[in-house]
Design a protein around this motif. Structure first.
Motif, mmCIF file in Angstrom:
data_model
loop_
_atom_site.group_PDB
_atom_site.id
_atom_site.type_symbol
_atom_site.label_atom_id
_atom_site.label_comp_id
_atom_site.label_asym_id
_atom_site.label_seq_id
_atom_site.Cartn_x
_atom_site.Cartn_y
_atom_site.Cartn_z
ATOM 1 N N GLU A 34 3.856 -1.217 22.244
ATOM 2 C CA GLU A 34 2.427 -1.347 21.972
ATOM 3 C C GLU A 34 2.056 -1.291 20.495
ATOM 4 N N LYS A 35 2.961 -0.838 19.637
ATOM 5 C CA LYS A 35 2.626 -0.723 18.214
ATOM 6 C C LYS A 35 3.137 -1.895 17.383
ATOM 7 N N TRP A 36 3.490 -2.987 18.021
ATOM 8 C CA TRP A 36 4.109 -4.098 17.291
ATOM 9 C C TRP A 36 3.197 -4.693 16.228
ATOM 10 N N THR A 37 1.902 -4.526 16.358
ATOM 11 C CA THR A 37 0.977 -5.077 15.358
ATOM 12 C C THR A 37 0.606 -4.063 14.279
ATOM 13 N N TYR A 38 1.037 -2.819 14.417
ATOM 14 C CA TYR A 38 0.633 -1.747 13.500
ATOM 15 C C TYR A 38 1.140 -1.977 12.075
ATOM 16 N N SER A 39 0.381 -1.470 11.138
ATOM 17 C CA SER A 39 0.795 -1.458 9.735
ATOM 18 C C SER A 39 1.518 -0.151 9.462
ATOM 19 N N ILE A 40 2.564 -0.237 8.642
ATOM 20 C CA ILE A 40 3.391 0.932 8.363
ATOM 21 C C ILE A 40 4.024 0.804 6.980
ATOM 22 N N LYS A 41 4.212 1.939 6.341
ATOM 23 C CA LYS A 41 4.976 2.002 5.096
ATOM 24 C C LYS A 41 6.212 2.833 5.391
#
Length: 173
Positions: A34-41
């Motif tokens: 479900e987090k495939w579109t999330y932004s992450i550093k």
């Protein structure tokens, strides 16, 4: 008085139910991770955006161009004849797994699962995920082509970007 109902007869047509076949076309499953579109550093990886407009353009490209392109080139993808669609190897795979572990936790993805990068020529955006048969499970988006760094595709200012995909719904409130 109750209405008279006619006799039950044989069905005129028989409808067979079968599992739909995708006829070799790649399909996509968006619900497993479900987090495939999330932004992450994560270390040198940053898939944040410059602003809402850039985020909108990227997601529009993924859904309207990249996924249909990959799906219509199924055989080339699996036969290794599609330059921007391939299995991640060595350091690139290790880097992608670090991002996945930060996003989902260390125990979400089995180490034996092959990771793929899907892309389209002339575009910097890549989607990282895995295949089960011909179904692709996206895990995260490499918006700035950082898993395979390239001066040709990398945006020089990506490190400064801080707009998150998770902020998009707030634009409509």
């Amino acid at each position: 008085m109750a209405k008279r109902v006619g006799k039950a007869g044989k069905a005129k047509r028989v409808v067979k139910t079968e599992t739909p076949r995708n006829n070799g076309i790649i399909s996509f499953n968006f619900s497993e991770y479900e987090k495939w579109t999330y932004s992450i550093k994560c270390g040198k990886f940053n898939n944040h955006f410059k602003n809402f407009e850039q985020a909108s353009r990227h997601f529009y490209f993924i859904l309207s161009e990249l996924f249909p392109y990959v799906s219509s080139n199924t055989e080339e993808v699996f036969n290794g004849r599609q330059d921007h669609c391939h299995i991640l190897r060595k350091e690139n795979e290790k880097f992608a797994r670090q991002v996945i572990n930060k996003l989902y936790g260390n125990d979400r993805l089995d180490e034996t699962i092959e990771l793929w990068e899907l892309g389209k020529p002339t575009q910097e955006i890549r989607v990282i995920g895995s295949f089960v048969d011909r179904t692709f499970y996206p895990l995260f988006i490499d918006h700035h082509h950082l898993i395979y760094p390239s001066k040709k595709y990398n945006d020089p200012d990506y490190e400064k970007y801080s707009y998150k995909a998770q902020d998009i719904p707030n634009e409509y409130n």
